[in-house]
Structures are given as C-alpha cells and as structure tokens.
Write a protein that holds these residues in place. Structure first.
Motif, PDB file in Angstrom:
ATOM      1  N   ASP A 126      -6.433  -1.789   2.456  1.00 47.74           N
ATOM      2  CA  ASP A 126      -7.244  -2.447   1.425  1.00 47.74           C
ATOM      3  C   ASP A 126      -6.530  -3.551   0.653  1.00 47.74           C
ATOM      4  OD1 ASP A 126      -9.380  -0.794   2.060  1.00 47.74           O
ATOM      5  OD2 ASP A 126      -8.814   0.739   0.603  1.00 47.74           O
ATOM      6  N   THR A 127      -5.563  -4.201   1.267  1.00 47.87           N
ATOM      7  CA  THR A 127      -4.931  -5.340   0.582  1.00 47.87           C
ATOM      8  C   THR A 127      -4.334  -6.314   1.587  1.00 47.87           C
ATOM      9  OG1 THR A 127      -3.339  -6.039  -1.089  1.00 47.87           O
ATOM     10  CG2 THR A 127      -2.690  -4.169   0.272  1.00 47.87           C
ATOM     11  N   SER A 160       0.890  -1.167   0.000  1.00 47.20           N
ATOM     12  CA  SER A 160       0.000   0.000   0.000  1.00 47.20           C
ATOM     13  C   SER A 160       0.926   1.214   0.000  1.00 47.20           C
ATOM     14  CB  SER A 160      -1.032  -0.040   1.136  1.00 47.20           C
ATOM     15  OG  SER A 160      -0.448   0.096   2.416  1.00 47.20           O
ATOM     16  N   ARG A 206      -9.278   3.255  -5.484  1.00 44.85           N
ATOM     17  CA  ARG A 206      -8.040   3.989  -5.150  1.00 44.85           C
ATOM     18  C   ARG A 206      -7.274   4.392  -6.414  1.00 44.85           C
ATOM     19  NH1 ARG A 206      -5.548   4.178  -0.355  1.00 44.85           N
ATOM     20  NH2 ARG A 206      -6.668   3.367   1.450  1.00 44.85           N
ATOM     21  N   GLN A 207      -7.215   3.494  -7.397  1.00 40.87           N
ATOM     22  CA  GLN A 207      -6.482   3.808  -8.635  1.00 40.87           C
ATOM     23  C   GLN A 207      -7.173   4.950  -9.383  1.00 40.87           C
ATOM     24  OE1 GLN A 207      -6.200  -0.059 -10.522  1.00 40.87           O
ATOM     25  NE2 GLN A 207      -5.337  -0.910  -8.645  1.00 40.87           N
ATOM     26  N   CYS A 233       1.708  -0.509  -7.131  1.00 40.74           N
ATOM     27  CA  CYS A 233       0.927  -1.370  -6.244  1.00 40.74           C
ATOM     28  C   CYS A 233      -0.535  -1.213  -6.591  1.00 40.74           C
ATOM     29  CB  CYS A 233       1.183  -1.049  -4.771  1.00 40.74           C
ATOM     30  SG  CYS A 233       0.403   0.465  -4.189  1.00 40.74           S
ATOM     31  N   ARG A 234      -1.330  -2.181  -6.175  1.00 39.94           N
ATOM     32  CA  ARG A 234      -2.760  -2.129  -6.509  1.00 39.94           C
ATOM     33  C   ARG A 234      -3.531  -1.205  -5.588  1.00 39.94           C
ATOM     34  NH1 ARG A 234      -1.948  -7.866  -7.139  1.00 39.94           N
ATOM     35  NH2 ARG A 234      -2.086  -8.411  -9.341  1.00 39.94           N
ATOM     36  N   SER A 235      -2.937  -0.826  -4.473  1.00 41.48           N
ATOM     37  CA  SER A 235      -3.682  -0.068  -3.470  1.00 41.48           C
ATOM     38  C   SER A 235      -3.007   1.280  -3.171  1.00 41.48           C
ATOM     39  CB  SER A 235      -3.794  -0.926  -2.199  1.00 41.48           C
ATOM     40  OG  SER A 235      -4.801  -0.433  -1.354  1.00 41.48           O
ATOM     41  N   GLN A 258      -9.524  -1.273  -4.206  1.00 44.14           N
ATOM     42  CA  GLN A 258      -8.271  -0.964  -4.911  1.00 44.14           C
ATOM     43  C   GLN A 258      -8.552  -0.238  -6.225  1.00 44.14           C
ATOM     44  OE1 GLN A 258      -6.443  -4.833  -5.190  1.00 44.14           O
ATOM     45  NE2 GLN A 258      -6.428  -5.051  -2.960  1.00 44.14           N
ATOM     46  N   SER A 259      -9.592  -0.657  -6.933  1.00 47.39           N
ATOM     47  CA  SER A 259      -9.843   0.026  -8.207  1.00 47.39           C
ATOM     48  C   SER A 259     -10.333   1.450  -7.947  1.00 47.39           C
ATOM     49  CB  SER A 259     -10.754  -0.801  -9.113  1.00 47.39           C
ATOM     50  OG  SER A 259     -12.085  -0.491  -8.873  1.00 47.39           O
TER      51      SER A 259
END
Ligand code: AMP
Ligand code: ZN
Ligand code: FE
Ligand code: FE
Length: 277
Positions: free
Chosen positions: A39-40, A12, A98-99, A127-129, A95-96
């Motif tokens: 969130d991960t 994160s 957040r992106q 990172c995804r988050s 996560q999406s």
C-alpha cells in the motif's frame, strides 16, 4: 539475467531501507528488481536512484490486498505511475486504515490484559503503511511472545483474538486501480491463498500475470501455476517476498526469476497501456 520482483522495505513491514535492499540485490547480482511495499510507493524513488547507481533495472510496484468470494488475495501492481493522483489517494486511504488497525489490535490486546501501546507501535514502525509484523515485533519485544510466528499464531492470525480485518477492496477494483495507474496486475503467491477457482474470473477482469515463483511455493506448486499461466496466456513472475530481518532471515536471493520469464515481463511493461475507463 535474473530478477526478484517481490521485495519489501521499511516503508511497509520490511526492515531494510531501499538502499540496503538494493545493496543486497547488487551483491547477489540481480539484474532486475521490483519494490512491492504494501500500500505504498514511497520507497520507489530512493530504490530507483540506488538501482541506477548499481546498474540494476528497477520496476516500481506495490502489493495491494483485495478480497474476492470471501478469500483474501494480494495483487502486485508493476510499472505504476508513482505520481498517479487516484492511485496515491487510494493508497493514502489504505494507509490510514492500516494505522487505525494497529490501534484496534492494541485495544483488543489490552482486553486480554496484554499491555501494548498502539501509539508506541506506530512510532516504532515509523512508516505510513504499518502491518501486523510491526505488532508481532512489539509482542516479542514486550516479552509476551518468543517469536513473531508465535505472535501470529496466538494473537494476530485471522480469527485469533487480536485479529482485525483490514479494509479490502474487490479484486476487480484493485486490478482497475493498477491499470488506471499504467501498471500490470499480477496475482501474488496464489499458493498461499487458495484462490485457484477465482483465477478465470480474475483473468476476465484483466489480470496480467501470476507470481508462479515465491519463497513459500514448492517446486510442484510453481509448476502448477506455470501451467495455469500458460493456459490463460498470462505473464509469469516471481520473487522472494523478502522483508529483511522481519521474518527471521532475509529471503532475497532465494528466488530468481529466469530470463525466459523476465523478458516477456519487461516487454509487457514497455507496451503502452491505454488506461481503461
Ligand atoms: P498485514 O498486511 O498487516 O495483514 O500483514 C501481512 C504480513 O504479515 C505479510 O508480510 C505476511 O508475510 C505476514 N504474515 C502473515 N501471516 C503470518 C504468520 N502466520 N507468521 C508470520 N508472518 C505472517
Ligand atoms: Zn509484508
Ligand atoms: Fe503478500
Ligand atoms: Fe509481500
């Protein structure tokens, strides 16, 4: 025995890898740590392996953002089943959001004639988050701000020009999500969110504990929340909320949760929890 139950990695908005983080925990002689990336759960497998090698007890966790009565609050989930499908689906959704939020922050900055490329920030975050600290770093690297703090103060804090609200769920739903994934739900750093009047309702929704000890809690703030935890029969937790170098200096080592609190926490984690419907 002491524990740090609030730690972030580069999965994160922290800067340490799971292995680097565990290396610091070992050097500082922590016996128990929890990873609580926003969130991960992605860092948990690597952190667990590094902890096993270092003889540290590892607790898988995540920090979720929730809202309640127009306040933002953070809920820590501990002892989560890292394979729980509904939890993983919910995290993928957060996560999406957040992106997309990074892209929207970049668009707002463009309108202010601050040229920041959202895609570049995302690529750099890797990172995804991703979170606001990644945007703060980009603003510093672009020479727009002299520090991450300045970036938050000028642009990124709530009601500042590049602030974008995050998708938030109700605290009740967050607690339910954590419980259904086999976890314990703990209110993070209440001293930073002015949530005292909400605590009795959170307890009705099944809150399991309060993070009484935190890098930004004064001694009197910790004592205040210890007495609230005692009053409601809640677990007492604590952690540094270390983000590696993201906040200037690493905070790990600054908060040590004492054995008298670690033991009831570990005992509660070991209790079989029947997922509530
Ligand atoms: P986000 O999850 O994107 O809303 O970002 C939250 C992260 O930003 C947390 O790790 C906070 O510690 C950090 N943060 C929030 N406010 C500030 C601030 N004023 N200065 C520096 N970091 C902050
Ligand atoms: Zn963070
Ligand atoms: Fe937090
Ligand atoms: Fe945190």
């Amino acid at each position: 025995m002491s524990a740090d139950l609030h730690l972030h990695t580069s999965f994160s908005d922290g800067t340490y890898s799971p292995e680097e983080l565990v290396g610091h925990a070992a050097r500082l002689r922590f016996e128990v740590i929890a990873l609580t990336d926003h969130d991960t759960l992605e860092g948990c497998a690597r952190a667990a392996a590094a902890c096993a090698a270092a003889g540290i007890r590892f607790v898988a966790g995540s920090e979720l953002t929730a809202e309640f009565a127009d306040s933002e609050l953070h809920l820590l989930g501990y002892g989560l089943n890292t394979q729980d499908a509904p939890l993983l689906a919910a995290l993928a959704n957060f996560q999406s959001v957040r992106q997309n939020r990074i892209r929207e922050m970049a668009a707002r900055l463009q309108q202010l004639n601050v040229r920041i490329d959202g895609e570049a920030v995302l690529a750099r975050a890797n990172c995804r988050s991703p979170g606001r600290p990644h945007m703060a770093r980009a603003l510093v690297e672009a020479g727009v701000c002299s520090s991450p703090d300045e970036a938050f103060d000028r642009f990124l804090k709530r009601d500042r020009p590049a602030w974008v609200p995050k998708f938030r769920m109700t605290a009740e739903n967050a607690i339910g999500l954590i419980h259904r994934a086999g976890g314990l739900a703990v209110l993070a750093h209440p001293g930073l969110n002015r949530v005292d009047p909400l605590i009795p309702t959170l307890v009705e929704h099944g809150l399991d504990g309060i993070e009484c000890f935190h890098s930004r809690h004064s001694k009197s703030t910790s004592e205040h929340y210890l007495s609230i935890a005692r009053q409601h029969g809640l677990l007492v937790t604590g952690g540094s909320d270390c983000h590696g170098m993201a906040k200037g200096t690493p905070l790990i080592g600054g908060v040590r949760l004492a054995m008298e609190h670690v033991e009831p926490f570990l005992a509660a984690l070991a209790q079989p929890r029947t997922p509530s419907a």
